[in-house]
Scaffold this motif. Structure first.
Motif, PDB file in Angstrom:
ATOM      1  N   ALA A  50      -2.135  -8.283   6.655  1.00  0.00           N
ATOM      2  CA  ALA A  50      -2.118  -7.087   7.267  1.00  0.00           C
ATOM      3  C   ALA A  50      -1.674  -6.271   6.341  1.00  0.00           C
ATOM      4  O   ALA A  50      -1.880  -5.025   6.596  1.00  0.00           O
ATOM      5  CB  ALA A  50      -2.435  -6.738   8.760  1.00  0.00           C
ATOM      6  N   ALA A  51      -0.972  -6.162   5.916  1.00  0.00           N
ATOM      7  CA  ALA A  51       0.106  -5.563   5.055  1.00  0.00           C
ATOM      8  C   ALA A  51      -0.447  -4.372   4.251  1.00  0.00           C
ATOM      9  O   ALA A  51      -0.240  -3.600   3.625  1.00  0.00           O
ATOM     10  CB  ALA A  51       1.061  -6.319   4.027  1.00  0.00           C
ATOM     11  N   TYR A  52      -1.323  -5.303   3.931  1.00  0.00           N
ATOM     12  CA  TYR A  52      -2.405  -4.772   2.546  1.00  0.00           C
ATOM     13  C   TYR A  52      -3.435  -3.942   3.555  1.00  0.00           C
ATOM     14  O   TYR A  52      -3.802  -2.613   2.542  1.00  0.00           O
ATOM     15  CB  TYR A  52      -3.360  -6.032   1.885  1.00  0.00           C
ATOM     16  N   PRO A  53      -4.188  -3.778   4.088  1.00  0.00           N
ATOM     17  CA  PRO A  53      -5.372  -3.153   4.164  1.00  0.00           C
ATOM     18  C   PRO A  53      -4.690  -1.833   5.492  1.00  0.00           C
ATOM     19  O   PRO A  53      -4.799  -1.163   5.285  1.00  0.00           O
ATOM     20  CB  PRO A  53      -5.668  -3.650   5.399  1.00  0.00           C
ATOM     21  N   LEU A  54      -3.474  -2.810   5.560  1.00  0.00           N
ATOM     22  CA  LEU A  54      -2.460  -0.745   6.781  1.00  0.00           C
ATOM     23  C   LEU A  54      -2.080  -0.201   5.378  1.00  0.00           C
ATOM     24  O   LEU A  54      -2.467   0.954   6.313  1.00  0.00           O
ATOM     25  CB  LEU A  54      -1.009  -1.284   6.651  1.00  0.00           C
ATOM     26  N   SER A  55      -1.474  -0.636   4.489  1.00  0.00           N
ATOM     27  CA  SER A  55      -1.471   1.487   3.284  1.00  0.00           C
ATOM     28  C   SER A  55      -3.044   1.365   2.524  1.00  0.00           C
ATOM     29  O   SER A  55      -3.146   2.692   2.600  1.00  0.00           O
ATOM     30  CB  SER A  55      -0.139   0.205   1.842  1.00  0.00           C
ATOM     31  N   GLY A 203      -2.865  17.909   7.523  1.00  0.00           N
ATOM     32  CA  GLY A 203      -3.784  16.642   8.125  1.00  0.00           C
ATOM     33  C   GLY A 203      -3.582  15.418   7.416  1.00  0.00           C
ATOM     34  O   GLY A 203      -3.229  14.219   7.793  1.00  0.00           O
ATOM     35  N   ALA A 204      -2.946  15.467   5.904  1.00  0.00           N
ATOM     36  CA  ALA A 204      -3.049  13.500   4.861  1.00  0.00           C
ATOM     37  C   ALA A 204      -1.682  13.056   5.882  1.00  0.00           C
ATOM     38  O   ALA A 204      -1.356  11.959   5.655  1.00  0.00           O
ATOM     39  CB  ALA A 204      -2.410  13.755   4.030  1.00  0.00           C
ATOM     40  N   SER A 205      -0.616  14.695   6.614  1.00  0.00           N
ATOM     41  CA  SER A 205       0.690  13.155   6.905  1.00  0.00           C
ATOM     42  C   SER A 205       0.661  13.230   8.671  1.00  0.00           C
ATOM     43  O   SER A 205       1.161  11.997   8.813  1.00  0.00           O
ATOM     44  CB  SER A 205       1.229  14.736   7.152  1.00  0.00           C
ATOM     45  N   LEU A 206      -0.255  13.596   9.254  1.00  0.00           N
ATOM     46  CA  LEU A 206      -1.418  13.319  10.701  1.00  0.00           C
ATOM     47  C   LEU A 206      -1.777  12.469  10.419  1.00  0.00           C
ATOM     48  O   LEU A 206      -1.610  11.236  10.861  1.00  0.00           O
ATOM     49  CB  LEU A 206      -1.772  14.363  11.080  1.00  0.00           C
ATOM     50  N   VAL A 207      -2.597  12.046   9.511  1.00  0.00           N
ATOM     51  CA  VAL A 207      -3.466  10.677   9.609  1.00  0.00           C
ATOM     52  C   VAL A 207      -2.954   9.739   9.537  1.00  0.00           C
ATOM     53  O   VAL A 207      -2.966   8.945  10.046  1.00  0.00           O
ATOM     54  CB  VAL A 207      -4.725  11.584   9.337  1.00  0.00           C
ATOM     55  N   THR A 208      -2.139  10.124   8.639  1.00  0.00           N
ATOM     56  CA  THR A 208      -1.167   8.170   7.649  1.00  0.00           C
ATOM     57  C   THR A 208      -0.419   7.815   8.313  1.00  0.00           C
ATOM     58  O   THR A 208      -0.475   6.641   7.839  1.00  0.00           O
ATOM     59  CB  THR A 208      -1.034   8.988   6.028  1.00  0.00           C
ATOM     60  N   SER A 209       0.644   8.993   9.032  1.00  0.00           N
ATOM     61  CA  SER A 209       1.369   8.664   9.970  1.00  0.00           C
ATOM     62  C   SER A 209       0.994   7.984  10.702  1.00  0.00           C
ATOM     63  O   SER A 209       1.240   6.562  11.569  1.00  0.00           O
ATOM     64  CB  SER A 209       1.835   9.859  10.454  1.00  0.00           C
ATOM     65  N   GLY A 210      -0.324   8.869  12.080  1.00  0.00           N
ATOM     66  CA  GLY A 210      -1.020   8.117  12.849  1.00  0.00           C
ATOM     67  C   GLY A 210      -1.323   7.006  12.657  1.00  0.00           C
ATOM     68  O   GLY A 210      -1.207   5.808  13.549  1.00  0.00           O
ATOM     69  N   LEU A 211      -2.192   6.275  11.051  1.00  0.00           N
ATOM     70  CA  LEU A 211      -2.623   5.040  11.247  1.00  0.00           C
ATOM     71  C   LEU A 211      -1.868   4.016  10.673  1.00  0.00           C
ATOM     72  O   LEU A 211      -1.797   3.003  11.551  1.00  0.00           O
ATOM     73  CB  LEU A 211      -3.994   5.163  10.047  1.00  0.00           C
ATOM     74  N   VAL A 212      -0.896   4.246   9.973  1.00  0.00           N
ATOM     75  CA  VAL A 212       0.135   3.542  10.281  1.00  0.00           C
ATOM     76  C   VAL A 212       0.789   2.778  10.845  1.00  0.00           C
ATOM     77  O   VAL A 212       0.699   1.716  11.759  1.00  0.00           O
ATOM     78  CB  VAL A 212       1.051   4.033   9.530  1.00  0.00           C
ATOM     79  N   LEU A 213       0.622   3.883  12.033  1.00  0.00           N
ATOM     80  CA  LEU A 213       1.907   2.990  13.130  1.00  0.00           C
ATOM     81  C   LEU A 213       0.800   2.425  14.269  1.00  0.00           C
ATOM     82  O   LEU A 213       0.569   1.140  14.692  1.00  0.00           O
ATOM     83  CB  LEU A 213       1.906   4.804  14.208  1.00  0.00           C
ATOM     84  N   ILE A 214      -0.925   2.603  14.112  1.00  0.00           N
ATOM     85  CA  ILE A 214      -1.607   2.220  14.608  1.00  0.00           C
ATOM     86  C   ILE A 214      -1.928   0.527  14.165  1.00  0.00           C
ATOM     87  O   ILE A 214      -1.591  -0.098  15.051  1.00  0.00           O
ATOM     88  CB  ILE A 214      -3.406   3.136  15.278  1.00  0.00           C
ATOM     89  N   VAL A 215      -1.968   0.431  13.236  1.00  0.00           N
ATOM     90  CA  VAL A 215      -1.943  -0.968  12.089  1.00  0.00           C
ATOM     91  C   VAL A 215      -1.197  -1.681  12.245  1.00  0.00           C
ATOM     92  O   VAL A 215      -1.004  -2.951  12.256  1.00  0.00           O
ATOM     93  CB  VAL A 215      -2.576  -0.339  11.192  1.00  0.00           C
ATOM     94  N   PHE A 216       0.454  -1.288  12.253  1.00  0.00           N
ATOM     95  CA  PHE A 216       0.894  -1.602  12.711  1.00  0.00           C
ATOM     96  C   PHE A 216       1.279  -2.291  14.091  1.00  0.00           C
ATOM     97  O   PHE A 216       2.161  -3.359  13.924  1.00  0.00           O
ATOM     98  CB  PHE A 216       2.466  -0.697  12.115  1.00  0.00           C
ATOM     99  N   VAL A 217       0.865  -1.849  15.346  1.00  0.00           N
ATOM    100  CA  VAL A 217       1.086  -2.381  16.586  1.00  0.00           C
ATOM    101  C   VAL A 217       0.194  -3.281  16.814  1.00  0.00           C
ATOM    102  O   VAL A 217       0.309  -3.992  17.110  1.00  0.00           O
ATOM    103  CB  VAL A 217       1.187  -0.668  17.505  1.00  0.00           C
ATOM    104  N   LEU A 218      -0.860  -3.219  15.550  1.00  0.00           N
ATOM    105  CA  LEU A 218      -1.900  -4.515  15.568  1.00  0.00           C
ATOM    106  C   LEU A 218      -1.986  -5.524  14.996  1.00  0.00           C
ATOM    107  O   LEU A 218      -1.936  -6.482  15.413  1.00  0.00           O
ATOM    108  CB  LEU A 218      -3.084  -3.484  15.241  1.00  0.00           C
ATOM    109  N   GLY A 219      -0.808  -4.925  14.335  1.00  0.00           N
ATOM    110  CA  GLY A 219      -0.018  -6.727  13.713  1.00  0.00           C
ATOM    111  C   GLY A 219       0.851  -7.113  13.800  1.00  0.00           C
ATOM    112  O   GLY A 219       1.297  -8.448  14.016  1.00  0.00           O
ATOM    113  N   GLN A 220       1.365  -6.274  14.257  1.00  0.00           N
ATOM    114  CA  GLN A 220       2.974  -6.900  15.255  1.00  0.00           C
ATOM    115  C   GLN A 220       3.179  -6.648  17.104  1.00  0.00           C
ATOM    116  O   GLN A 220       3.711  -7.510  17.786  1.00  0.00           O
ATOM    117  CB  GLN A 220       4.099  -5.818  15.347  1.00  0.00           C
ATOM    118  N   GLY A 221       1.955  -6.900  17.388  1.00  0.00           N
ATOM    119  CA  GLY A 221       1.808  -6.516  18.851  1.00  0.00           C
ATOM    120  C   GLY A 221       2.381  -8.043  19.746  1.00  0.00           C
ATOM    121  O   GLY A 221       2.741  -8.247  20.798  1.00  0.00           O
ATOM    122  N   GLU A 222       1.293  -8.996  18.445  1.00  0.00           N
ATOM    123  CA  GLU A 222       1.976 -10.513  19.386  1.00  0.00           C
ATOM    124  C   GLU A 222       2.866 -11.390  18.425  1.00  0.00           C
ATOM    125  O   GLU A 222       3.723 -12.485  19.469  1.00  0.00           O
ATOM    126  CB  GLU A 222       0.358 -11.210  19.114  1.00  0.00           C
TER     127      GLU A 222
END
Length: 522
Positions: A50-55, A203-222
């Motif tokens: 997941a680290a690759y598709p995250l960034s 806008g770039a900061s908002l979408v990048t930060s938001g997606l990083v947090l969401i994808v991070f949570v998806l990878g770490q939730g379990e």
């Protein structure tokens, strides 16, 4: 354009796609070997993937905008150089934390090259047969990269002394070839014709930060201490969603400001004090062109948004299927990486045939039929493993599943990227392709995460019923009779994603949808 340059442009972009896709598929086939060599906790294996598709997925929009603005050739070469450096760095990792970090930086290179490729192809080939061949060949880079990653990655992992490090060397070689092709075949970048060339950094900061947090949570939730009930998981998910919603509102505001500016009309006045106050605050902020026009989603009567959503659901299904099939063969059946590789080879052959079919018949067969058939077949590939009999021969379940799994990914990618390009203006081609790629990358992360959650819950439930304590989330150390229902349940979740995508195609896209006609005015 000379024939040699035409061939070289298509080949270079296809090589870039091969390098991008093989970066993940080669890692997937090497996961058990990495687990043993670097002592990676089994529950954290999905984070290596997941680290690759995250960034990669979180920065596609920004790099797509920069490519449209400052030059697609420049962005391609810079992204390829970055990818080369960090791919080589991954081969020298000595611990899982270093590998995860380098994989995250590696994804930035793919985020820069792929939108640039889509913009270059759309700019170089006008709508018609030539564009269909170019985009279909580029899309063929996905199964070619997946096949090269799985086949060559498995062979190199099994047969070379460097083991799982060797596929990273292969990725470096492919990237170098793509850079050489770009230097000699891509046309020199022309200055952007946009009047306002500012970058929407807010806008770039908002979408990048938001997606990083969401994808991070998806990878770490379990793997969090209390799983999804862990306070920081809940907090980061909420913050990520808020940032993405704020990004959407901000893009809507910027587009309205730009439209009012170019049409010499006043910004529409709100009808409430709250909106008046918010408008006053927004006007104190800079108002560059939006990094992603919200009207892009509504073009072609909303069919562009449907194509984005179908790509998202199809990748949830396809990448989830790939992840669990590899673990099933190696951790459940006990096959070596090489024997697993042999069983994935039909994907490679089918992928090439599918893209050849798209190149030849996309102008004669409605996109709806191709995409509907593709999503249905990819879903059925997961269904075969959801009902698999481990004692049956490979030809009964594994072979037909491998044949049809990649059909949806190929049909959706080739048709989807052409359809998006047709509905984008010339200066939006890279951004349009970046949005499409972003949806597929988020789909990759979500598909693996949801199927992992399903697997863990079924495994824990079965273990509790039998008084057993489970120690991993992929079942490599658990008895086979306990893990088989969990593997099947994970594939059922992938099947559900595929069927949702197929249903969306059938109810929202009409049979007249075509991707090879002349470009529409959005």
């Amino acid at each position: 354009m000379p024939l040699w340059r035409t061939i070289c442009i298509i080949a270079t972009c296809t090589l870039a796609m091969v390098a991008n896709i093989s970066s993940n598929s080669a890692v997937s086939i090497s996961l058990p070997t990495m687990e043993e060599d670097l002592d990676i906790p089994v529950a954290a294996l999905d984070w290596v993937v997941a680290a690759y598709p995250l960034s990669n997925g979180c920065l596609l929009l920004l790099f797509g905008r920069l490519a449209d603005l400052y030059g697609r050739k420049l962005m391609f070469l810079l992204g390829s150089a970055w990818l080369l450096v960090f791919t080589l760095g991954c081969s020298f990792a000595q611990d899982p934390d270093t590998l995860d970090i380098l994989r995250g930086f590696q994804g930035l290179g793919g985020a820069a090259t792929i939108p640039a490729c889509l913009g270059i192809l759309a700019h170089s080939f006008p709508p018609g047969k030539a564009r269909a061949i170019a985009f279909a060949t580029f899309a063929a880079g996905a199964p070619l990269g997946g096949g090269a990653g799985v086949v060559l990655g498995g062979l190199l992992t099994e047969l070379t002394p460097q083991s799982w490090r060797s596929p990273f060397y292969l990725g470096c070689g492919i990237t170098v070839l793509a850079m050489i092709g770009a230097i000699f075949s891509f046309e020199r970048d022309q200055p952007s014709k946009e009047v306002d060339r500012r970058v929407d950094w807010i806008g770039a900061s908002l979408v990048t930060s938001g997606l990083v947090l969401i994808v991070f949570v998806l990878g770490q939730g379990e793997v969090a201490p209390e799983q999804w009930a862990t306070p920081y998981i809940i907090a980061l998910l909420i913050i990520g969603v808020i940032l993405v919603l704020t990004f959407i509102v901000w893009q809507y505001h910027l587009e309205r400001v730009q439209n009012a500016t170019y049409q010499n009309t006043p910004y529409p006045s709100p009808h409430s004090r709250f909106l008046s106050l918010s408008q006053l605050v927004l006007r104190w902020l800079p108002s560059p062109p939006p990094i992603m026009k919200m009207s892009l989603w509504t073009r072609a009567h909303g069919r562009v948004a449907v194509v984005f959503c179908v790509a998202f659901l199809n990748w949830c299904c396809f990448q989830g299927w790939t992840y669990w099939v590899i673990l099933y063969y190696q951790n459940y059946v006990g096959y070596s990486p090489l024997r697993t590789t042999v069983r994935m080879v039909p994907m490679f052959v089918t992928g090439l045939l599918c893209n050849a079919f798209v190149a030849l018949f996309v102008g004669h067969v409605p996109m709806t039929i191709l995409v509907a058939c593709g999503t249905a077949l990819t879903g059925c590939s997961a269904l075969l493993f959801a009902v698999i009999n481990p004692n049956a021969a490979y030809w009964a379940y594994g072979f037909p599943s491998a044949i049809i799994a990649v059909v949806g990914a190929d049909f959706v990618f080739a048709c989807g990227t052409m359809y998006v390009a047709k509905n984008c203006l010339p200066h939006e081609q890279s951004v349009g392709g970046a949005v499409f790629q972003t949806m597929t990358q988020i789909g990759t992360a979500l598909g693996v995460t949801v199927s992992t959650v399903v697997y863990d819950r079924v495994l824990a439930s079965r273990a509790a019923d039998n008084g057993i304590t489970v120690s991993s989330s992929t079942g490599s150390d658990e008895p086979q009779w306990l893990t088989l229902p969990a593997y099947k349940a994970a594939q059922w979740s992938c099947f559900a994603f595929g069927m949702c995508g197929d249903y969306l195609v059938r109810i929202c896209l009409d049979d007249d949808t075509n991707v090879s006609t002349s470009q529409r005015a959005p």
